[in-house]
Enzyme design. Structure first.
Site, short mmCIF file in Angstrom:
data_model
loop_
_atom_site.label_atom_id
_atom_site.label_comp_id
_atom_site.label_asym_id
_atom_site.label_seq_id
_atom_site.Cartn_x
_atom_site.Cartn_y
_atom_site.Cartn_z
CG ASP A 2 49.06 17.85 13.86
OD1 ASP A 2 48.39 17.82 14.91
OD2 ASP A 2 50.16 17.31 13.75
CG HIS A 62 62.17 9.90 19.50
ND1 HIS A 62 61.48 9.50 18.38
CD2 HIS A 62 61.28 10.58 20.26
CE1 HIS A 62 60.23 9.92 18.48
NE2 HIS A 62 60.08 10.57 19.59
CE1 TYR A 91 31.01 -1.02 22.74
CE2 TYR A 91 29.71 -0.21 20.90
CZ TYR A 91 30.82 -0.88 21.38
OH TYR A 91 31.74 -1.38 20.50
CG PHE A 128 54.34 15.67 16.14
CD1 PHE A 128 55.30 16.29 16.93
CD2 PHE A 128 53.76 14.50 16.60
CE1 PHE A 128 55.68 15.74 18.15
CE2 PHE A 128 54.13 13.96 17.82
CZ PHE A 128 55.08 14.58 18.60
CG ASP A 129 57.54 12.44 16.69
OD1 ASP A 129 56.57 13.17 16.97
OD2 ASP A 129 58.13 11.75 17.54
CB ALA A 139 48.45 19.18 19.15
CE LYS A 141 50.56 17.09 22.21
NZ LYS A 141 50.31 15.72 21.78
N1 F0G Z 1 50.51 16.40 16.40
C1 F0G Z 1 51.30 17.22 17.12
C2 F0G Z 1 51.59 18.60 16.62
C3 F0G Z 1 51.81 16.79 18.35
O1 F0G Z 1 52.58 17.60 19.05
C4 F0G Z 1 51.49 15.49 18.80
C5 F0G Z 1 52.00 14.99 20.06
C6 F0G Z 1 50.66 14.67 18.00
C7 F0G Z 1 50.19 15.18 16.81
C8 F0G Z 1 50.28 13.28 18.42
O2 F0G Z 1 49.38 13.33 19.46
O3 F0G Z 1 50.58 12.29 21.41
O4 F0G Z 1 48.10 12.57 21.39
O5 F0G Z 1 49.16 10.89 19.94
N2 F0G Z 1 52.93 15.54 20.68
C9 F0G Z 1 53.47 15.18 21.97
C10 F0G Z 1 54.65 16.06 22.27
C11 F0G Z 1 53.72 13.73 22.17
O6 F0G Z 1 55.33 15.77 23.25
O7 F0G Z 1 54.87 17.03 21.57
P1 F0G Z 1 49.30 12.20 20.62
#
Ligand code: F0G
Length: 458
Positions: A215, A450, A72, A124-125, A217, A258
């Protein structure tokens, strides 16, 4: 004869996929209310919905899973990941989370307040969602070149410094907790940000006393593009470039699904101890104790190994060349795609592909449904549905780019699959004149609609 390029790995384990018939697909997509997220994966032949968490782990990553320490507190796996993050990315403080948006949730809970302004390059969304959920505002400062899909520009993810400075002057550091730079910029087409731009954003932000968050990823794919496209980096290793990139960030959020090639995981990287201490409280509340967050020990081990492999040139070259192979094929067929081709996906320009479908009827979604019906291929809409409604006026937001994203999972499909995808899209292209109507929304969630939206034929 010059030897052709070929993959830097061989395949040790396979997962069968089943072909389906057009009749089956017509029935299934209707049952799914024309929302590709609602399809069972067994109904999909080639799944390009996302490159997130869908990659194939290596033999070394799987062996790391066996070595996970599930304690833990203070697990060996935590230390292994902590040391790897410090070595590769240069952050002395880190918090594990279950995925990228969880990292955003923890960090933004610490930093973002109502009325705040958060500039960035096409957020990102989920990032935007976490900002707007806190009644703050995201302002897009991406360079204009990103919005012309035909324009050749090596770094379409770049931040426009004039736009950024205007926001800094207008709101100042009292209202701006940080600027987000997304590397690579997913929403503008998997487009990279140059080292020169990262440096300039950081210097400008320092001048105004504002922190910079990456950010991250797809940070390694971004580093690959810097090596290939930016002067002075050809001889540098990916790991050297990554270290240099992160000199220009105060904080990072990471979706490890990613570029760290794991199926689940994320983290926050920080340079400031006080901020780390504040974020710890939210990590404990939302994710788990600070030495595991949302991850099991074995997952942290696989992630540490994934960070090493994901920043190897040979792996990245194989990965990005496959995406480009698909993009080049589509361009050969005359299909309009965001150019240059991005790192993780090919983005098809739906406005140009289906000009007869009214924008209110979701052009990119319509194209996604057509591609599914044609070949059992599942892409994802990056357009009107994703753009959501304006949180204040509740009007639909129609983004400049209306795209169908074909995201390529890492180390999963072969170039025969790419040929199949290109042929299926070509067939849709050949009958595009006959596609004159799209879909209307019958139900939608108040935010991030979406994922769950329900549609009917217009
Ligand atoms: N930032 C970016 C640039 C992303 O592409 C994503 C996720 C996230 C943050 C959020 O990360 O999914 O681990 O919570 N992108 C995926 C996509 C879902 O399909 O582009 P997460």
């Amino acid at each position: 004869m010059e030897l052709p390029f070929s993959e830097s790995y061989k395949i040790k384990m396979v997962e069968p996929v089943r072909r389906t018939t057009r009749e089956e697909r017509l029935k299934w997509i209707d049952e799914a209310q024309y929302n590709l997220f609602k399809l069972k994966s067994d109904y999909v032949f080639i799944d390009l919905l996302t490159d997130s968490g869908t990659g194939a782990m290596s033999d070394k990553q799987w062996s790391e899973m066996m070595l996970g320490d599930e304690s833990y507190a203070g697990a060996r796996s935590y230390t292994k990941l902590k040391d790897t993050i410090e070595e590769i990315l240069g952050f002395p403080y880190f918090l594990p989370t279950h995925q990228g948006r969880a990292a955003e949730n923890v960090l933004f809970s610490t930093l973002v307040k109502e009325g705040h302004i958060i500039p960035g390059n096409s957020h990102f969304d989920t990032t935007k969602g976490h900002i707007e959920f806190r009644k703050a505002t995201a302002i897009d400062c991406t360079i204009d070149e990103a919005f012309d899909t035909t324009l050749d520009h090596p770094f379409k993810g770049n931040v426009d410094l004039v736009k950024l400075e205007k926001v800094y002057k207008e709101y100042g550091k009292e209202k701006i907790p940080f600027t987000v730079v997304t590397v690579t910029c997913n929403s503008s087409g998997g487009q990279p940000v140059s080292m020169a731009n990262l440096k300039a954003v950081y210097e400008l932000s320092q001048k105004y006393g504002i922190a910079v968050l990456f950010d991250s990823a797809r940070f390694a794919e971004n580093a690959y593009f810097i090596k290939i496209r930016e002067e002075g980096y050809a001889e540098k290793s990916i790991k050297e470039i990554v270290r240099e990139m992160y000199q220009y960030a105060d904080m990072m959020t990471m979706s490890s699904k990613k570029d760290a090639i794991v199926n689940m995981g994320g983290f926050i990287g920080l340079k400031d101890q006080e901020l780390y201490r504040q974020a710890c409280t939210f990590n404990i509340m939302f994710e788990g104790f600070v030495t595991y967050g949302g991850m099991s020990g074995r997952d942290m081990n696989a992630l540490a190994q994934g960070l090493r492999e994901g920043t190897e040139f040979d792996y990245l070259e194989t990965r990005i060349k496959q995406v480009q192979y698909l993009g080049d094929k589509l361009r050969e067929y005359g299909i309009p795609v965001q150019y240059p081709i991005g790192g993780h996906a090919v983005f098809v320009d739906a406005k140009k592909f289906l000009p007869h479908v009214p924008k209110e009827q979701c052009q990119a979604q319509t194209l996604g449904v057509e591609l599914y019906i044609e070949g059992g291929i599942r892409g994802v809409e990056i357009g009107t549905l994703l753009a959501d409604r304006d949180p204040v006026t509740r009007e639909n937001r129609y983004p400049e780019l209306e795209l169908l994203r074909l995201a390529i999972p890492r180390r999963v499909y072969t170039n025969n699959h790419m040929d199949y995808i290109a042929a299926a899209l070509k067939n849709v292209w050949d009958r595009r004149e006959s596609i004159t109507s799209g879909y209307n929304i019958t139900w939608e969630a108040p935010i991030m609609r979406h994922f769950t939206v329900e549609l009917e034929k217009a």
